[in-house]
Design a protein around this motif. Structure first.
Motif, PDB file in Angstrom:
ATOM      1  N   THR A  27       0.847  -1.189   0.000  1.00  0.00           N
ATOM      2  CA  THR A  27       0.000   0.000   0.000  1.00  0.00           C
ATOM      3  C   THR A  27       0.883   1.239   0.000  1.00  0.00           C
ATOM      4  O   THR A  27       1.995   1.226   0.526  1.00  0.00           O
ATOM      5  CB  THR A  27      -0.947   0.035   1.216  1.00  0.00           C
ATOM      6  OG1 THR A  27      -0.184  -0.059   2.407  1.00  0.00           O
ATOM      7  CG2 THR A  27      -1.950  -1.107   1.174  1.00  0.00           C
ATOM      8  N   ASP A  28       0.367   2.284  -0.609  1.00  0.00           N
ATOM      9  CA  ASP A  28       1.112   3.540  -0.634  1.00  0.00           C
ATOM     10  C   ASP A  28       0.693   4.402   0.563  1.00  0.00           C
ATOM     11  O   ASP A  28      -0.045   3.949   1.437  1.00  0.00           O
ATOM     12  CB  ASP A  28       0.933   4.263  -1.966  1.00  0.00           C
ATOM     13  CG  ASP A  28      -0.498   4.689  -2.250  1.00  0.00           C
ATOM     14  OD1 ASP A  28      -1.360   4.635  -1.340  1.00  0.00           O
ATOM     15  OD2 ASP A  28      -0.774   5.084  -3.390  1.00  0.00           O
ATOM     16  N   ARG A  32      -3.604   2.912  -0.736  1.00  0.00           N
ATOM     17  CA  ARG A  32      -4.117   2.310  -1.962  1.00  0.00           C
ATOM     18  C   ARG A  32      -3.306   1.053  -2.256  1.00  0.00           C
ATOM     19  O   ARG A  32      -2.076   1.088  -2.230  1.00  0.00           O
ATOM     20  CB  ARG A  32      -4.015   3.295  -3.127  1.00  0.00           C
ATOM     21  CG  ARG A  32      -4.847   4.551  -2.910  1.00  0.00           C
ATOM     22  CD  ARG A  32      -4.642   5.538  -4.013  1.00  0.00           C
ATOM     23  NE  ARG A  32      -3.236   5.957  -4.039  1.00  0.00           N
ATOM     24  CZ  ARG A  32      -2.783   6.968  -4.749  1.00  0.00           C
ATOM     25  NH1 ARG A  32      -3.593   7.662  -5.525  1.00  0.00           N
ATOM     26  NH2 ARG A  32      -1.509   7.295  -4.712  1.00  0.00           N
ATOM     27  N   THR A  34      -1.531  -2.161  -4.184  1.00  0.00           N
ATOM     28  CA  THR A  34      -0.901  -2.586  -5.420  1.00  0.00           C
ATOM     29  C   THR A  34      -0.633  -4.079  -5.283  1.00  0.00           C
ATOM     30  O   THR A  34      -0.108  -4.529  -4.258  1.00  0.00           O
ATOM     31  CB  THR A  34       0.416  -1.831  -5.671  1.00  0.00           C
ATOM     32  OG1 THR A  34       0.108  -0.450  -5.899  1.00  0.00           O
ATOM     33  CG2 THR A  34       1.181  -2.382  -6.870  1.00  0.00           C
ATOM     34  N   HIS A  36       1.004  -7.690  -7.026  1.00  0.00           N
ATOM     35  CA  HIS A  36       1.973  -8.228  -7.974  1.00  0.00           C
ATOM     36  C   HIS A  36       1.951  -9.733  -7.851  1.00  0.00           C
ATOM     37  O   HIS A  36       1.971 -10.238  -6.729  1.00  0.00           O
ATOM     38  CB  HIS A  36       3.370  -7.694  -7.676  1.00  0.00           C
ATOM     39  CG  HIS A  36       4.380  -8.144  -8.679  1.00  0.00           C
ATOM     40  ND1 HIS A  36       4.508  -7.549  -9.908  1.00  0.00           N
ATOM     41  CD2 HIS A  36       5.273  -9.150  -8.652  1.00  0.00           C
ATOM     42  CE1 HIS A  36       5.454  -8.169 -10.575  1.00  0.00           C
ATOM     43  NE2 HIS A  36       5.926  -9.142  -9.830  1.00  0.00           N
ATOM     44  N   SER A  38       0.156  -9.671 -12.020  1.00  0.00           N
ATOM     45  CA  SER A  38      -1.175  -9.336 -12.528  1.00  0.00           C
ATOM     46  C   SER A  38      -2.171 -10.449 -12.168  1.00  0.00           C
ATOM     47  O   SER A  38      -1.781 -11.556 -11.789  1.00  0.00           O
ATOM     48  CB  SER A  38      -1.133  -9.158 -14.045  1.00  0.00           C
ATOM     49  OG  SER A  38      -0.806 -10.378 -14.690  1.00  0.00           O
ATOM     50  N   TRP A  50      -3.958  -5.526 -13.852  1.00  0.00           N
ATOM     51  CA  TRP A  50      -3.099  -5.184 -12.722  1.00  0.00           C
ATOM     52  C   TRP A  50      -3.925  -4.351 -11.749  1.00  0.00           C
ATOM     53  O   TRP A  50      -4.823  -3.623 -12.166  1.00  0.00           O
ATOM     54  CB  TRP A  50      -1.914  -4.331 -13.161  1.00  0.00           C
ATOM     55  CG  TRP A  50      -0.913  -5.041 -14.010  1.00  0.00           C
ATOM     56  CD1 TRP A  50      -0.918  -5.125 -15.376  1.00  0.00           C
ATOM     57  CD2 TRP A  50       0.230  -5.753 -13.558  1.00  0.00           C
ATOM     58  NE1 TRP A  50       0.157  -5.852 -15.786  1.00  0.00           N
ATOM     59  CE2 TRP A  50       0.889  -6.254 -14.696  1.00  0.00           C
ATOM     60  CE3 TRP A  50       0.761  -6.018 -12.304  1.00  0.00           C
ATOM     61  CZ2 TRP A  50       2.051  -7.005 -14.619  1.00  0.00           C
ATOM     62  CZ3 TRP A  50       1.923  -6.763 -12.225  1.00  0.00           C
ATOM     63  CH2 TRP A  50       2.556  -7.248 -13.368  1.00  0.00           C
ATOM     64  N   ARG A  52      -2.908  -1.366  -9.431  1.00  0.00           N
ATOM     65  CA  ARG A  52      -1.793  -0.473  -9.115  1.00  0.00           C
ATOM     66  C   ARG A  52      -2.332   0.800  -8.499  1.00  0.00           C
ATOM     67  O   ARG A  52      -3.166   1.484  -9.096  1.00  0.00           O
ATOM     68  CB  ARG A  52      -1.002  -0.137 -10.384  1.00  0.00           C
ATOM     69  CG  ARG A  52      -0.252  -1.341 -10.934  1.00  0.00           C
ATOM     70  CD  ARG A  52       0.617  -0.965 -12.080  1.00  0.00           C
ATOM     71  NE  ARG A  52       1.433  -2.088 -12.503  1.00  0.00           N
ATOM     72  CZ  ARG A  52       1.789  -2.311 -13.748  1.00  0.00           C
ATOM     73  NH1 ARG A  52       1.420  -1.482 -14.705  1.00  0.00           N
ATOM     74  NH2 ARG A  52       2.534  -3.354 -14.037  1.00  0.00           N
ATOM     75  N   GLU A  53      -1.838   1.068  -7.278  1.00  0.00           N
ATOM     76  CA  GLU A  53      -2.265   2.257  -6.522  1.00  0.00           C
ATOM     77  C   GLU A  53      -3.791   2.361  -6.460  1.00  0.00           C
ATOM     78  O   GLU A  53      -4.371   3.420  -6.636  1.00  0.00           O
ATOM     79  CB  GLU A  53      -1.642   3.523  -7.096  1.00  0.00           C
ATOM     80  CG  GLU A  53      -0.126   3.523  -6.965  1.00  0.00           C
ATOM     81  CD  GLU A  53       0.523   4.751  -7.562  1.00  0.00           C
ATOM     82  OE1 GLU A  53      -0.122   5.484  -8.344  1.00  0.00           O
ATOM     83  OE2 GLU A  53       1.700   4.974  -7.228  1.00  0.00           O
TER      84      GLU A  53
END
Length: 60
Positions: A27-28, A32, A34, A36, A38, A50, A52-53
């Motif tokens: 998470t950022d 949010r 992400t 990995h 896909s 994917w 992502r964020e």
């Protein structure tokens, strides 16, 4: 999670280290997620994307 294509399917992703296949999640600063690698549904709608964020990025 629900499939983002709208088909209504539930997608279960394993994140525990012992699982195969396994996804990692980070998470950022805004929390949010992400993922990995896909996500690729081999059956049903066959979506490939994917996360992502916190956003869905569709694969071609």
């Amino acid at each position: 999670m629900r499939c983002p294509c709208g088909c209504g399917a539930t997608i279960e992703l394993m994140v525990i280290p012992e699982a195969r296949p396994r996804w990692s999640i980070t998470t950022d600063a805004q929390r949010r997620p992400t993922l990995h690698p896909s996500v690729w549904r081999k059956t049903g709608c066959k979506s490939h994307f994917w996360v992502r964020e916190g956003r869905i990025q569709w694969c071609d």
